[in-house]
Design a protein around this motif. Structure first.
Motif, short mmCIF file in Angstrom:
data_model
loop_
_atom_site.label_atom_id
_atom_site.label_comp_id
_atom_site.label_asym_id
_atom_site.label_seq_id
_atom_site.Cartn_x
_atom_site.Cartn_y
_atom_site.Cartn_z
N TYR A 156 0.83 -1.21 0.00
CA TYR A 156 0.00 0.00 0.00
C TYR A 156 0.86 1.25 0.00
O TYR A 156 0.62 2.19 -0.75
CB TYR A 156 -0.91 -0.05 1.23
N ARG A 157 1.88 1.21 0.85
CA ARG A 157 2.73 2.40 0.93
C ARG A 157 3.48 2.63 -0.36
O ARG A 157 3.65 3.76 -0.81
CB ARG A 157 3.71 2.26 2.09
N GLU A 158 3.91 1.54 -0.96
CA GLU A 158 4.65 1.66 -2.22
C GLU A 158 3.75 2.29 -3.27
O GLU A 158 4.16 3.22 -4.00
CB GLU A 158 5.10 0.26 -2.63
N ARG A 159 2.52 1.83 -3.34
CA ARG A 159 1.61 2.40 -4.34
C ARG A 159 1.28 3.85 -4.03
O ARG A 159 1.17 4.68 -4.94
CB ARG A 159 0.33 1.56 -4.36
N LEU A 160 1.18 4.14 -2.74
CA LEU A 160 0.95 5.53 -2.34
C LEU A 160 2.07 6.41 -2.85
O LEU A 160 1.85 7.50 -3.41
CB LEU A 160 0.84 5.59 -0.83
N ALA A 161 3.30 5.93 -2.68
CA ALA A 161 4.45 6.71 -3.13
C ALA A 161 4.43 6.89 -4.64
O ALA A 161 4.75 7.97 -5.18
CB ALA A 161 5.74 6.00 -2.68
N THR A 162 4.04 5.78 -5.32
CA THR A 162 3.97 5.87 -6.79
C THR A 162 2.97 6.93 -7.21
O THR A 162 3.24 7.76 -8.09
CB THR A 162 3.55 4.52 -7.38
#
Lengths: 248, 105
Positions: free
Chosen positions: A179-185
């Motif tokens: 989730y965090r990775e996608r948020l960053a993306t």
């Protein structure tokens, strides 16, 4: 009458009886009307009834003992055989002597081979009975061991529950990381788009400004008439003359 | 009572497993304790049809004492031999009389 006397002692031969198994599975034997006092459960005796001279029951000798002492039954036997032989109720014909020889050989064989065969057969019986008892005991022990193993397996399964919690936590962590990775993306993508917009806006204003400045300057330059140019030059010369004498 | 059936007085719930050496009827005074005066009435209480069962119970009592124990010896075999020798001697006594060695006893 003597037979009844001899055979009655089997009911009282308690010290020689083998204990039966205390468990029973028949409902009949547990009924409330069961008369255990008068009709006790039979047990298989270990030792047979005692006999003298191979076949005469001991009880017959006991029966004579109170009245005639120790030698009573033997005297009775001797007297009886003498009577039978002398009156020739028991005829000693040629078959009798055959029987007598066989009797002597049989007594010798029994005395010599008896104990040996008895010990061998007793050992065989012990082996067979021992194998039954051992089988029963080993199956009981095997089942007990199986119960223990089952309990251990249950305990191990309990441990699996803790493992489930750890795995659940692991999965949650992974989800969080994704989730965090996608948020960053998303953040970076949006920022890129916004930066693009910003850049394009900046470039546009810059070009407009430049163009406008150039256009204004060019227009102003073009609008300067030659009379204004000469008047401006004159003014500049006058200013320079005014400044010159001060710097001698 | 038919051949091969339990006695009428045998009740499994009260008596437990069947013991062929026991008499399951009403207990009576044993023969060794019967007074001479009571002998007639004692014999009257017995029945002729009970003789085979009495023989069977006696046979089983002998078996329980000498044959069934775990460590029997040669005794039951010798007892059967002596018994059958005596029985057959009695059956053949008529023939044996002619083989006597002496005429006057």
């Amino acid at each position: 009458m003597l037979s009844r006397l001899a055979l009655r002692s089997v009911q009282e031969a308690r010290p020689f009886l083998v204990a039966v198994r205390p468990t029973s599975t028949t409902a009949v034997n547990k009924a409330t009307e069961r008369d255990e006092v008068n009709f006790p459960r039979r047990a298989r005796p270990v030792e047979p009834g005692k006999v003298r001279m191979g076949f005469l029951p001991e009880e017959w000798f006991q029966f004579f003992y109170s009245k005639t002492g120790v030698t009573g039954p033997y005297m009775f036997g001797v007297g009886l055989t003498t009577f039978l032989c002398s009156k020739e109720i028991y005829v000693m014909e040629h078959e009798f002597y055959t029987g007598l020889s066989i009797f002597v050989m049989a007594v010798y064989a029994i005395k010599k081979l008896g104990p040996g065969i008895a010990n061998y057969l007793d050992k065989e019986i012990e082996d067979i009975e021992g194998s039954w008892v051992k089988y029963r005991q080993e199956s009981v022990e095997g089942l007990k061991q199986a119960v223990e193993d089952e309990k251990k397996a249950q305990w191990e399964a309990e441990g699996q529950k803790i493992l489930f919690d750890a795995k659940r936590e692991n999965v949650a962590l992974q989800l969080e990381a994704a989730y965090r990775e996608r948020l960053a993306t998303v953040h970076s993508e949006v920022k890129k788009r916004l930066d693009y917009q910003l850049e394009t806006a900046n470039v546009k204003t810059r070009i407009e400004q430049k163009h406008m400045v150039n256009w204004i300057v060019n227009n102003v330059k073009a609008s300067i008439t030659p009379a204004q140019e000469a008047a401006a030059l004159k003014q500049c010369f006058a200013d320079l003359k005014g400044l010159a004498p001060q710097s001698a | 009572m038919a051949l091969g059936e339990y006695p009428a007085e045998y009740n499994p719930k009260v008596h437990g497993p069947y013991d062929p050496a026991r008499f399951y009827g009403k207990p009576d005074t044993p023969f060794g304790q019967v007074k001479l005066g009571e002998l007639g009435s004692w014999l009257g209480r017995r029945s002729v049809g009970g003789i085979p069962s009495a023989i069977s119970r006696a046979w089983w009592r002998w078996q329980h004492k000498y044959v069934q124990p775990k460590k029997t010896g040669i005794a039951p075999f010798l007892q059967l031999m002596v018994g059958s020798m005596a029985f057959f001697y009695m059956l053949n006594y008529g023939k044996m009389v002619h083989h006597r060695n002496y005429k006057h006893h």
